[in-house]
Design a protein around this motif. Sequence first.
Motif, PDB file in Angstrom:
ATOM      1  N   SER A  48       0.822  -1.339  -0.286  1.00 51.51           N
ATOM      2  CA  SER A  48      -0.191   0.196  -0.547  1.00 51.51           C
ATOM      3  C   SER A  48       0.684   1.067   0.293  1.00 51.51           C
ATOM      4  O   SER A  48       0.477   2.094  -0.756  1.00 51.51           O
ATOM      5  N   ALA A 114      -3.743   1.089   8.979  1.00 51.41           N
ATOM      6  CA  ALA A 114      -4.547   0.700   7.602  1.00 51.41           C
ATOM      7  C   ALA A 114      -5.791   2.338   8.495  1.00 51.41           C
ATOM      8  O   ALA A 114      -7.153   1.361   8.144  1.00 51.41           O
ATOM      9  N   PRO A 116      -9.075   4.525   6.413  1.00 56.93           N
ATOM     10  CA  PRO A 116      -9.672   4.302   4.962  1.00 56.93           C
ATOM     11  C   PRO A 116      -9.375   5.596   4.442  1.00 56.93           C
ATOM     12  O   PRO A 116     -10.173   6.122   4.115  1.00 56.93           O
ATOM     13  N   GLY A 196      -7.290   0.661  -1.163  1.00 58.27           N
ATOM     14  CA  GLY A 196      -7.173   0.060   0.488  1.00 58.27           C
ATOM     15  C   GLY A 196      -7.898  -1.213   0.510  1.00 58.27           C
ATOM     16  O   GLY A 196      -7.324  -2.223   1.824  1.00 58.27           O
ATOM     17  N   VAL A 197      -7.621  -1.953  -1.048  1.00 63.60           N
ATOM     18  CA  VAL A 197      -8.151  -4.426  -0.521  1.00 63.60           C
ATOM     19  C   VAL A 197      -6.545  -4.549   0.140  1.00 63.60           C
ATOM     20  O   VAL A 197      -6.605  -5.405   1.232  1.00 63.60           O
ATOM     21  N   LEU A 200      -6.919  -3.905   3.765  1.00 67.81           N
ATOM     22  CA  LEU A 200      -7.603  -4.330   4.620  1.00 67.81           C
ATOM     23  C   LEU A 200      -7.510  -6.491   4.775  1.00 67.81           C
ATOM     24  O   LEU A 200      -7.434  -6.474   5.895  1.00 67.81           O
ATOM     25  N   THR A 204      -6.760  -7.885   8.958  1.00 70.50           N
ATOM     26  CA  THR A 204      -7.097  -9.835   8.726  1.00 70.50           C
ATOM     27  C   THR A 204      -6.432 -10.917   9.085  1.00 70.50           C
ATOM     28  O   THR A 204      -6.542 -11.525  10.223  1.00 70.50           O
TER      29      THR A 204
END
Length: 498
Positions: A48, A114, A116, A196-197, A200, A204
Amino acid sequence: MQFPSYNCAIKCKQVAYGRRGYQPAPPPPIRNSRLFLAVFSAVLGNFSFGYSMVYPSPVLPVLQGPDADPRLKMDTPEAALFGSIYTLGAAAGGLGAMLFNDVLGRKMSIMLSAVPSYMLMGGASNRSMLYVGRFLTGLAGGMTSASIPVYISEISHKRVRGALGSCPQITSVAGALTLYALGLWVPWRWLAIAGGVPALLMVTLLCCMPSSPRRLLSLGREEKAEQALRWLRGPDYDVNPELSAIQLATPVYYKPILISVGMRFLQQMTGITPILIYLQTIFAKMTHISSCLRYDAALVGAVRLVSVLVAACLMDKAGRKALLYTSSMLMFLSSLTLTITSHTTPCPNPPNSTALFYNSQNALVSGTTGASPSDTSLIPVVSTMVFILGEAMGWGPITWLLMSEVLPLAARGVASGLCVTVSWLTAFALTHAFTHLLDLGLYVPYLLFTVVCVLCLLFNAVCIPETRGRSLEEIENYFRTGRSFTIGSRSTSLLEST
């Protein structure tokens, strides 16, 4: 600390084994599969980071074009702010990491990054939303660039630390290459949403990963540290020698911190950040081949990725310093070539360009113009690619790795944040000044970068130690004693045999 009786017993057993014609059973092997999974989970944040850093490259030409939404359309100062505000956010992220790395831990600091911010840019209805979103992506990038190398360094063992330590740069370059490739076909709003994937997915996966064993030991949580280390090394691995080696280290602060700050400052002063952010704009000044221009950035991204992969393969074989010397020389030669060619050749204007470009006096102007393909010269383009290749082979990945290696454990969380803050404040100042330096002529920033490359060579020769094949505790002891890479304990010898 020495253990004479223990050493004597070991030697007697070795002699006895030799006389009987057999060798002792080898120590249980280290299983790296879970370690690799933990590293992969963390470096998604660097993906990212690389993706967001070069986001303006395909987006600014659209926002400065004649068909841009009037609410989002940017002139030259606004475009410069959009490109550079990321680095200001990254500096703020480095300051945040100085606090969170030790208060929350390395893993939680990575997860906290992370934010948004991509959705804010993807749904932007005015320039302010773009600026805020860009700043927040920089904030996340600063936190990850301070926390991820430290986390990887502390969970890795020395046999693979060099290769794994280059993974943040590999994934960062892969993120930039993905952005360049998607930018050829995907609208700029969807480019932001796609960014943003990975963040995320990172959050996780990291929920299931252990914290740094070294930090847990520094907090006095020996049982948790042993559980984390056993999870990372495999159930058959004897963790006691490694735990003992970690506890025997004695921290020394000032010299390793100064070396780390110096490396990060020089790495940014080479000019790599403004070159990457304004890559397509720079190429637009260097070539008239409009049909190929849109693929130049993606090609550079591919070159960077190959270079970082080569560095990862050679990191633990050739050594850190050898790659830094090679990197410095490649950057020096290419930036010197760019200085000469840009000083002796007028900077051409791209055909039908409305973004940043230069007139015959190299003055920054806006407008639409055309040019003859006969004026094309590939030398500046090739030199730029060689410069980026050189940076990606050494000063890009290795300075991040060395920062996480030479900083002492007791100060690693705060000091890494300090290094990142200095790094991105330097990048902000240089990126924001880049377009103004171009007003004086293309050769001015290139001449500055050439001088910095010489300083990089000298700094590597005088200040940077070779850390290949050494544990983090041995490196700490080197700065404590100034003489040798050893912590003087049998536990380290046993660790080295595994």
